[in-house]
Design an enzyme around this catalytic site. Structure first.
Site, mmCIF file in Angstrom:
data_model
loop_
_atom_site.group_PDB
_atom_site.id
_atom_site.type_symbol
_atom_site.label_atom_id
_atom_site.label_comp_id
_atom_site.label_asym_id
_atom_site.label_seq_id
_atom_site.Cartn_x
_atom_site.Cartn_y
_atom_site.Cartn_z
ATOM 1 N N LYS A 272 -16.986 -20.686 19.929
ATOM 2 C CA LYS A 272 -18.012 -20.151 19.025
ATOM 3 C C LYS A 272 -18.388 -18.729 19.412
ATOM 4 O O LYS A 272 -18.513 -17.837 18.546
ATOM 5 C CB LYS A 272 -19.239 -21.050 19.059
ATOM 6 C CG LYS A 272 -20.332 -20.649 18.087
ATOM 7 C CD LYS A 272 -21.641 -21.315 18.400
ATOM 8 C CE LYS A 272 -22.336 -20.608 19.551
ATOM 9 N NZ LYS A 272 -23.726 -21.069 19.753
ATOM 10 N N CYS A 368 -31.915 -27.254 4.951
ATOM 11 C CA CYS A 368 -31.150 -28.449 5.329
ATOM 12 C C CYS A 368 -31.309 -28.698 6.826
ATOM 13 O O CYS A 368 -30.353 -28.609 7.609
ATOM 14 C CB CYS A 368 -29.683 -28.257 4.955
ATOM 15 S SG CYS A 368 -28.718 -29.787 4.981
ATOM 16 N N CYS A 375 -34.956 -31.445 0.843
ATOM 17 C CA CYS A 375 -34.036 -31.593 -0.287
ATOM 18 C C CYS A 375 -34.685 -31.176 -1.612
ATOM 19 O O CYS A 375 -33.975 -30.769 -2.542
ATOM 20 C CB CYS A 375 -33.550 -33.041 -0.377
ATOM 21 S SG CYS A 375 -32.535 -33.563 1.025
ATOM 22 N N CYS A 378 -33.818 -27.622 -2.429
ATOM 23 C CA CYS A 378 -32.403 -27.272 -2.448
ATOM 24 C C CYS A 378 -31.848 -27.412 -3.859
ATOM 25 O O CYS A 378 -32.154 -28.369 -4.581
ATOM 26 C CB CYS A 378 -31.631 -28.172 -1.484
ATOM 27 S SG CYS A 378 -29.879 -27.759 -1.360
ATOM 28 N N CYS A 384 -24.532 -32.699 -4.102
ATOM 29 C CA CYS A 384 -24.525 -32.982 -2.664
ATOM 30 C C CYS A 384 -24.316 -34.475 -2.442
ATOM 31 O O CYS A 384 -25.136 -35.292 -2.902
ATOM 32 C CB CYS A 384 -25.841 -32.543 -2.014
ATOM 33 S SG CYS A 384 -25.927 -32.917 -0.236
#
Length: 391
Positions: A272, A368, A375, A378, A384
């Site tokens: 990463k 999220c 939610c 969103c 989803c």
């Protein structure tokens, strides 16, 4: 003279066997040898006489008494002293004690005492697991990505936009080499640390040593640990920073490695961090004026897209959206983002690799979330697969 013979033989039940051997005996200077054979049954353990007469200097003597049913009962032996023992007794005048008689044990008692033999069945080989079919991402993944772009552009700004490793690397940078070093140090401190804590630690570290190789070495391992505290694992991270500074100074002329593999070989640097240092810079999302003026275009490290930078947010949201199937449901605390990175890179077009990290990290910090996701805020609820409407 009568000879005693004893024999212990253990066989299976309901079978008849035979035994043959030679008997040797004598008295005084006379010796004799005669073959004797017996047959017996393990059912009733009776012996039959096959040859019961022994020859001694041309004379015959009975070796046992014959019963009415034809079986032979062997009599106890007369005490016979062998010539060698008799000569020794005569020369020494001492009587040598005879050997102890062996105890006759019936075959039935031995068979009863022997443990029964158990035959284990052969283990049946386990059937091989069928190969899992190749992974297919959510069929609407491109629409999902477009919805995330629009949400991030609409704001507000997320912590990653203000205090991300790339932005921290550009602060106070005096040269491209200095910017790459600061980006590398900030990415090393960011592991399991929030952006806000990392931003404050980088500020204190800059005030203490300017975040240069010479300044970090002069500050020392203990000094760096005291400055970056409470960054998680600050003791191990400070030790790795000193090791990295020594390697960069001796092997790379004070700059960071030019290849992804060499960067990965540095102490404390994982995939990463290496990808984050190499990837080119993209404008942060949702920076309100005048903060967007402080964002400078340019590369974090070498300006090359070498992979998808996957952290805990990218790992979690990718599994929620159906972009990956690498979530560890058996042990949620033992996740492996590296599996998610390899899976995403296996199917996602390379032109989307660069924006995945800033988009999903900001979405994970604001909407999220790992616990109690928002939610209702969103716009992905219709497409989803993890959305559960309120009851």
């Amino acid at each position: 003279m009568v000879i005693s013979l004893s024999c212990i033989v253990v066989y299976g039940r309901h079978s008849t066997h035979s035994l043959a051997f030679s008997a040797i005996g004598g008295r005084g200077s006379g010796l004799w040898r005669a073959p004797v054979s017996f047959s017996f049954s393990s059912v009733d353990h009776t012996f039959s006489q096959q040859e019961s007469r022994l020859s001694l200097r041309g004379h015959t003597r009975a070796a046992g008494a014959e019963n009415e049913d034809g079986t032979v009962q062997i009599a106890a032996a007369d005490p016979v002293t062998p010539p060698a023992i008799a000569a020794k007794e005569k020369s020494t005048g001492a009587e040598i004690a005879p050997r102890k008689k062996t105890k006759n044990i019936s075959t039935s008692s031995i068979a009863a005492a022997a443990p029964a033999r158990t035959i284990k069945p052969k283990a049946v080989p386990k059937p091989k697991k069928a190969a899992s079919p190749p992974f297919s991402p959510h069929p609407l993944w491109q629409q999902q990505l477009e919805h995330i772009r629009k949400m991030r552009e609409a704001g507000p700004a997320a912590p990653v936009d203000l205090f991300g490793c790339a932005e921290l690397g550009k602060r106070h940078a005096t040269s491209p080499e200095h910017m790459r070093l600061q980006t590398l140090i900030s990415s090393m401190l960011s592991s399991q640390t929030t952006d806000l804590v990392n931003e404050k630690a980088m500020g204190r570290l800059y005030e203490a040593c300017g975040i240069t190789i010479e300044g970090l070495e002069e500050l020392g391992e203990e000094g760096i640990g005291e400055v970056i505290k409470p960054v998680s694992f600050y003791t191990a991270k400070s030790a790795n920073i000193i090791k990295v500074c020594k390697i960069l100074k001796e092997e790379y002329a004070g700059d960071i490695p030019r290849t992804f593999e060499d960067l990965m070989s540095l102490p404390g640097v994982g995939p990463k961090m290496a990808i984050l240092v190499f990837n080119p810079s993209i404008p942060p999302y949702s920076l309100p004026p005048p903060l967007h003026l402080f964002h400078t275009q340019g590369a974090y490290g070498w300006g090359e897209v070498v992979g998808i930078c996957v952290d805990t947010h990218v790992h979690r949201i990718s599994n929620r959206l159906g972009w990956a199937n690498t979530w560890n449901y058996k042990n949620p605390k033992a996740q492996n983002p590296e599996k998610t990175r390899k899976l995403l890179e296996s199917w996602m077009p390379r032109e989307n690799w660069e924006e995945v990290n800033p988009l999903l990290v900001g979405l994970g910090q604001q909407t999220c979330r790992a616990v109690n996701p928002k939610c209702w805020e969103c716009s992905l609820t219709a497409i989803c697969p993890s959305y559960l409407p309120p009851v």
